[in-house]
Design an enzyme around this catalytic site. Structure first.
Site, PDB file in Angstrom:
ATOM      1  N   ASP A 195       0.867  -1.193   0.000  1.00  0.00           N
ATOM      2  CA  ASP A 195       0.000   0.000   0.000  1.00  0.00           C
ATOM      3  C   ASP A 195       0.899   1.237   0.000  1.00  0.00           C
ATOM      4  O   ASP A 195       0.620   2.234   0.653  1.00  0.00           O
ATOM      5  CB  ASP A 195      -0.920  -0.002   1.226  1.00  0.00           C
ATOM      6  CG  ASP A 195      -2.003   1.070   1.132  1.00  0.00           C
ATOM      7  OD1 ASP A 195      -2.342   1.489   0.001  1.00  0.00           O
ATOM      8  OD2 ASP A 195      -2.517   1.492   2.187  1.00  0.00           O
ATOM      9  N   ASP A 212       2.712   2.617   8.034  1.00  0.00           N
ATOM     10  CA  ASP A 212       1.498   1.870   7.700  1.00  0.00           C
ATOM     11  C   ASP A 212       1.813   0.545   7.000  1.00  0.00           C
ATOM     12  O   ASP A 212       1.419   0.310   5.866  1.00  0.00           O
ATOM     13  CB  ASP A 212       0.614   2.749   6.798  1.00  0.00           C
ATOM     14  CG  ASP A 212      -0.845   2.341   6.853  1.00  0.00           C
ATOM     15  OD1 ASP A 212      -1.170   1.425   7.619  1.00  0.00           O
ATOM     16  OD2 ASP A 212      -1.652   2.941   6.121  1.00  0.00           O
TER      17      ASP A 212
HETATM   18  N1  LIG Z   1       4.890   6.740  14.027  1.00  0.00           N
HETATM   19  C1  LIG Z   1       4.165   7.810  13.727  1.00  0.00           C
HETATM   20  N2  LIG Z   1       4.518   9.023  14.177  1.00  0.00           N
HETATM   21  C2  LIG Z   1       3.776  10.122  13.873  1.00  0.00           C
HETATM   22  N3  LIG Z   1       2.655  10.094  13.135  1.00  0.00           N
HETATM   23  C3  LIG Z   1       2.256   8.904  12.652  1.00  0.00           C
HETATM   24  C4  LIG Z   1       2.975   7.713  12.908  1.00  0.00           C
HETATM   25  N4  LIG Z   1       2.338   6.694  12.293  1.00  0.00           N
HETATM   26  C5  LIG Z   1       1.272   7.230  11.688  1.00  0.00           C
HETATM   27  N5  LIG Z   1       1.212   8.570  11.879  1.00  0.00           N
HETATM   28  C6  LIG Z   1       0.191   9.487  11.368  1.00  0.00           C
HETATM   29  O1  LIG Z   1      -1.047   8.831  11.403  1.00  0.00           O
HETATM   30  C7  LIG Z   1      -1.598   8.693  10.095  1.00  0.00           C
HETATM   31  C8  LIG Z   1      -2.278   7.345   9.957  1.00  0.00           C
HETATM   32  O2  LIG Z   1      -1.353   6.307  10.156  1.00  0.00           O
HETATM   33  P1  LIG Z   1      -1.372   5.030   9.251  1.00  0.00           P
HETATM   34  O3  LIG Z   1      -1.231   5.407   7.821  1.00  0.00           O
HETATM   35  O4  LIG Z   1      -0.407   4.079   9.835  1.00  0.00           O
HETATM   36  O5  LIG Z   1      -2.814   4.462   9.563  1.00  0.00           O
HETATM   37  P2  LIG Z   1      -4.041   4.167   8.592  1.00  0.00           P
HETATM   38  O6  LIG Z   1      -4.879   3.198   9.295  1.00  0.00           O
HETATM   39  O7  LIG Z   1      -3.578   3.843   7.220  1.00  0.00           O
HETATM   40  O8  LIG Z   1      -4.771   5.498   8.556  1.00  0.00           O
HETATM   41  P3  LIG Z   1      -5.176   6.283   7.240  1.00  0.00           P
HETATM   42  O9  LIG Z   1      -6.367   5.550   6.714  1.00  0.00           O
HETATM   43  O10 LIG Z   1      -5.468   7.667   7.760  1.00  0.00           O
HETATM   44  O11 LIG Z   1      -3.975   6.205   6.320  1.00  0.00           O
HETATM   45  C9  LIG Z   1      -0.425   8.877   9.168  1.00  0.00           C
HETATM   46  O12 LIG Z   1      -0.829   9.421   7.934  1.00  0.00           O
HETATM   47  C10 LIG Z   1       0.449   9.855   9.921  1.00  0.00           C
HETATM   48  O13 LIG Z   1      -0.004  11.178   9.710  1.00  0.00           O
HETATM   49 MG   LIG Z   2      -2.113   5.151   5.953  1.00  0.00          MG
END
Ligand SMILES: Nc1ncnc2c1ncn2[C@@H]1O[C@H](COP(=O)(O)OP(=O)(O)OP(=O)(O)O)[C@@H](O)[C@H]1O
Ligand SMILES: [Mg+2]
Length: 264
Positions: A195, A212
């Site tokens: 992804d 992610d």
């Molecule tokens: N380790 C981290 N430190 C800081 N911010 C983070 C971190 N991991 C994720 N984020 C923030 O949180 C958001 C969502 O995280 P992630 O992409 O892992 O989850 P997701 O379930 O795919 O959510 P989304 O559907 O919003 O993409 C990221 O786009 C980022 O802005």
């Molecule tokens: Mg994401």
């Protein structure tokens, strides 16, 4: 009180009990079930986190919170345990992955716990071989604790958010690193992100950080090659649109796959 506002800092067991009926419970209750709230307390008791602050991001499937352990910033990703959509979305990655045998017989909750552990394991595999990802710290039930990418509770921007402000040579440098990470992940961690896009890459201290990775799949997954091609195509298309001259998808794909073959 809004969930985005809450700050929890129980210092002792007694304080913890007091907090149960206050900040954390009231606010997290709206989104999370009791088991999840209890799991957060468990992390506090274990000393994995001291304080849980506001939401960094709230997606369909998970919420990411800013937390602290001493002076260290942490990110706490909590998967929502009650979305049917989640199950649907995960299935294409889970089916065919030997690590998810007998999954259809498990409850949704167990499935989400397995999914959370998978993200943790994938982070570990990638971190170990030098792909820049948030350092994995702890996993418990539907909660993943990792390094916070950003400063003082302000997350670093996504590649999508900063790319327009970057010079071409800077973009080229970032693209090179991302392609190297794709190759490293494939050859050394034996994983395909599956992804990868400008939304799942943060830019911190001028360096790309891959995030992610819950859906990342083993290179032996029957669809791994398709996902790899898709990841490469998405990344190249993004940089090309910004005006960069990029190689062909097939060229990069063959480079990734053949470099590994030679070595193994
Ligand atoms: N380790 C981290 N430190 C800081 N911010 C983070 C971190 N991991 C994720 N984020 C923030 O949180 C958001 C969502 O995280 P992630 O992409 O892992 O989850 P997701 O379930 O795919 O959510 P989304 O559907 O919003 O993409 C990221 O786009 C980022 O802005
Ligand atoms: Mg994401």
């Amino acid at each position: 009180m809004e969930i985005d506002d809450f700050v929890v800092a129980p210092r002792s067991k007694r304080a913890l009990r007091r907090y149960k009926d206050k900040d954390l419970y009231e606010t997290v209750e709206e989104v999370f079930d009791t088991e999840t709230v209890m799991a957060v307390y468990y992390l506090m008791r274990r000393g994995i986190i001291d304080r849980l602050y506001g939401v960094v991001s709230s997606g369909k499937e998970a919420r990411v919170y800013w937390a602290k352990k001493g002076n260290e910033d942490l990110a706490v990703k909590i998967y929502l345990t009650s979305t049917a959509e989640f199950k649907k979305g995960m299935m294409k990655y889970i089916l065919g992955d030997p690590r998810f045998e007998n999954i259809s017989r498990r409850s949704t909750k167990q499935l989400i716990y397995a999914w959370t552990r998978k993200e943790f394991r994938n982070l570990k595999r990638l971190y170990k071989i030098g792909v820049r990802v948030p350092k994995p710290i702890f996993v418990f039930k539907n909660i993943l604790v990792m390094e916070f990418i950003g400063k003082d509770g302000i997350r670093a921007p996504l590649l999508k958010e900063v790319a327009n402000n970057l010079e071409l040579d800077e973009l080229e440098r970032i693209l090179d690193i991302v392609l190297r990470y794709i190759r490293l992940a494939y050859c050394e961690a034996r994983l395909v992100h599956a992804d990868l896009s400008e939304y799942n890459i943060m830019v911190y201290n001028d360096e790309p950080v891959i995030i992610d990775v819950s859906q990342a799949i083993d290179i032996n997954h029957p669809n791994a090659q398709d996902f790899l091609l898709h990841d490469i195509a998405t990344i190249l298309r993004f940089f090309e649109k910004l005006g960069l001259k990029v190689p062909l998808v097939k060229e990069v794909y063959e480079l990734v796959v053949n470099t590994c073959k030679k070595r193994n």
